[in-house]
Design an enzyme around this catalytic site. Structure first.
Site, PDB file in Angstrom:
ATOM      1  N   ARG A  13      -7.718 -27.612  12.421  1.00 28.45           N
ATOM      2  CA  ARG A  13      -7.157 -27.844  10.932  1.00 28.45           C
ATOM      3  C   ARG A  13      -5.617 -27.931  10.642  1.00 28.45           C
ATOM      4  NH1 ARG A  13      -4.193 -26.031   6.775  1.00 28.45           N
ATOM      5  NH2 ARG A  13      -4.406 -24.097   7.194  1.00 28.45           N
ATOM      6  N   HIS A 207       3.440 -18.901  11.947  1.00 29.73           N
ATOM      7  CA  HIS A 207       4.080 -20.149  12.826  1.00 29.73           C
ATOM      8  C   HIS A 207       5.325 -19.661  13.447  1.00 29.73           C
ATOM      9  CE1 HIS A 207       1.798 -23.565  10.531  1.00 29.73           C
ATOM     10  NE2 HIS A 207       1.377 -22.469  10.007  1.00 29.73           N
ATOM     11  N   CYS A 238       5.004 -27.898   9.872  1.00 26.10           N
ATOM     12  CA  CYS A 238       5.004 -27.486   8.497  1.00 26.10           C
ATOM     13  C   CYS A 238       5.632 -28.734   7.633  1.00 26.10           C
ATOM     14  CB  CYS A 238       5.855 -26.334   8.247  1.00 26.10           C
ATOM     15  SG  CYS A 238       5.871 -25.696   6.556  1.00 26.10           S
ATOM     16  N   ASN A 247       1.968 -23.668  14.810  1.00 20.89           N
ATOM     17  CA  ASN A 247       1.416 -22.235  15.068  1.00 20.89           C
ATOM     18  C   ASN A 247       1.558 -21.604  16.310  1.00 20.89           C
ATOM     19  OD1 ASN A 247      -1.073 -24.059  13.343  1.00 20.89           O
ATOM     20  ND2 ASN A 247      -0.938 -22.074  12.468  1.00 20.89           N
TER      21      ASN A 247
HETATM   22 ZN    ZN Z   1      -0.486 -22.408   8.574  1.00 29.29          ZN
END
Ligand code: ZN
Length: 304
Positions: A13, A207, A238, A247
């Protein structure tokens, strides 16, 4: 300090959502299956959001339909509102993760409503989830800093956590959505949250945007977090920092934890293979350091 930590794999995801292209559904399903084979038992596999805004997750229902349902695996669907929750339950998720942003401005940009409205929506979703036998958990996003409002006071994050705790979540996560957090912040937030919300499971989501991800993860475990999010290969930049790494890489995290005497239930060699497979599937190098440097000690070679 805890002797074991639960790792939630968010590559399918959070990772794939930040990819420029859209991974074919069958490849996603293979990715998830490989992760399960490597020992992951809790995976954020998709989000139920507007497919026009997030085309990478438009096949959420198809991914769920293709996965083998197992009593020992938690398939987590990320949701932002009641509509997403209804879709996630209909699709067969046995856990839903709702996000509430600590910064009102970010919440409005991301979810179209203010933080207060998202808290109200979460409390409604939590009730519905408990009634439907689906496990609900909630993330307080931008808990360590906001791209629009800058520093977010710890007190503000704790207030939001206290409010969402009224929904009796399986756990509350604190997310460093834009990768600005440092270990001292993590220790303070997790430590104070434990005092404020005794008995509530705490998870953290980091992250590695500014290379503090693993240090933050270790600080979180030291402070009492029982679960951590990570993505295979470290994919997942991001949208607010296009050049950013993703991540924290699951294999790098597992390496650090195992060698520190903290168990995860994950087969590291198998996970490294999975990330190598992912790297080939994406057709580009992934941020993971373990893929470059290798495991240590090396598995003992069988004598000839
Ligand atoms: Zn995140």
């Amino acid at each position: 300090m805890n002797k074991s930590v639960e790792i939630i794999e968010v590559g399918p995801r959070d990772g794939l959502q930040s990819e420029p292209g859209v991974m074919p559904t069958a490849t996603k399903v293979e990715f998830i299956q490989r992760l399960i084979d490597s020992g992951l038992r809790r995976l954020e596999i998709t989000s139920f959001v507007n497919p026009k805004k997030v085309p990478q997750m438009a096949d959420a229902e198809q991914v769920l339909a293709a996965l083998q349902k197992r009593p020992d695996v938690w398939y987590v669907g990320l949701i932002l509102n009641r509509k997403g929750f209804d879709r996630a339950v209909a699709a067969g998720c046995n856990e839903v993760g709702m996000a509430v942003v600590a910064s009102d401005t970010f919440n409005r940009r991301n979810q179209g409503v203010g933080t207060e409205d998202s808290i109200t929506a979460w409390l409604d979703i939590a009730r519905a989830a408990h009634a439907a036998g689906v496990r609900p958990q909630v993330t307080v996003s931008a808990a360590f800093g906001c791209p629009f409002e800058g520093e977010i006071p710890v007190q503000r994050v704790l207030e939001v956590a206290q409010r969402v705790a009224e929904g009796n979540p399986h756990e509350i996560a604190f997310a460093d959505t834009i990768g600005v957090g440092v270990p001292a912040q993590v220790s303070e937030l997790v430590g104070r949250a434990r005092e404020l919300l005794p008995g509530v499971r705490l998870r953290c989501h980091f992250h590695n945007t500014r290379n503090t991800g693993l240090a933050n993860a270790y600080a979180a475990v030291e402070a009492g977090a029982v679960a951590l999010d990570a993505s295979a290969g470290g994919i997942g930049g991001c949208p607010f920092a296009p050049a950013a790494t993703g991540n924290i890489p699951t294999e790098d995290l597992v390496y650090m934890l195992h060698r520190s005497g903290i168990q995860t239930g994950i087969d590291l060699e198998s996970l490294i293979d999975t990330s190598r497979w992912l790297q080939e599937a994406l057709g580009r190098p992934v941020p993971s350091m373990l893929l470059k440097a290798g495991n240590f000690p090396r598995p003992v070679q069988q004598a000839a």
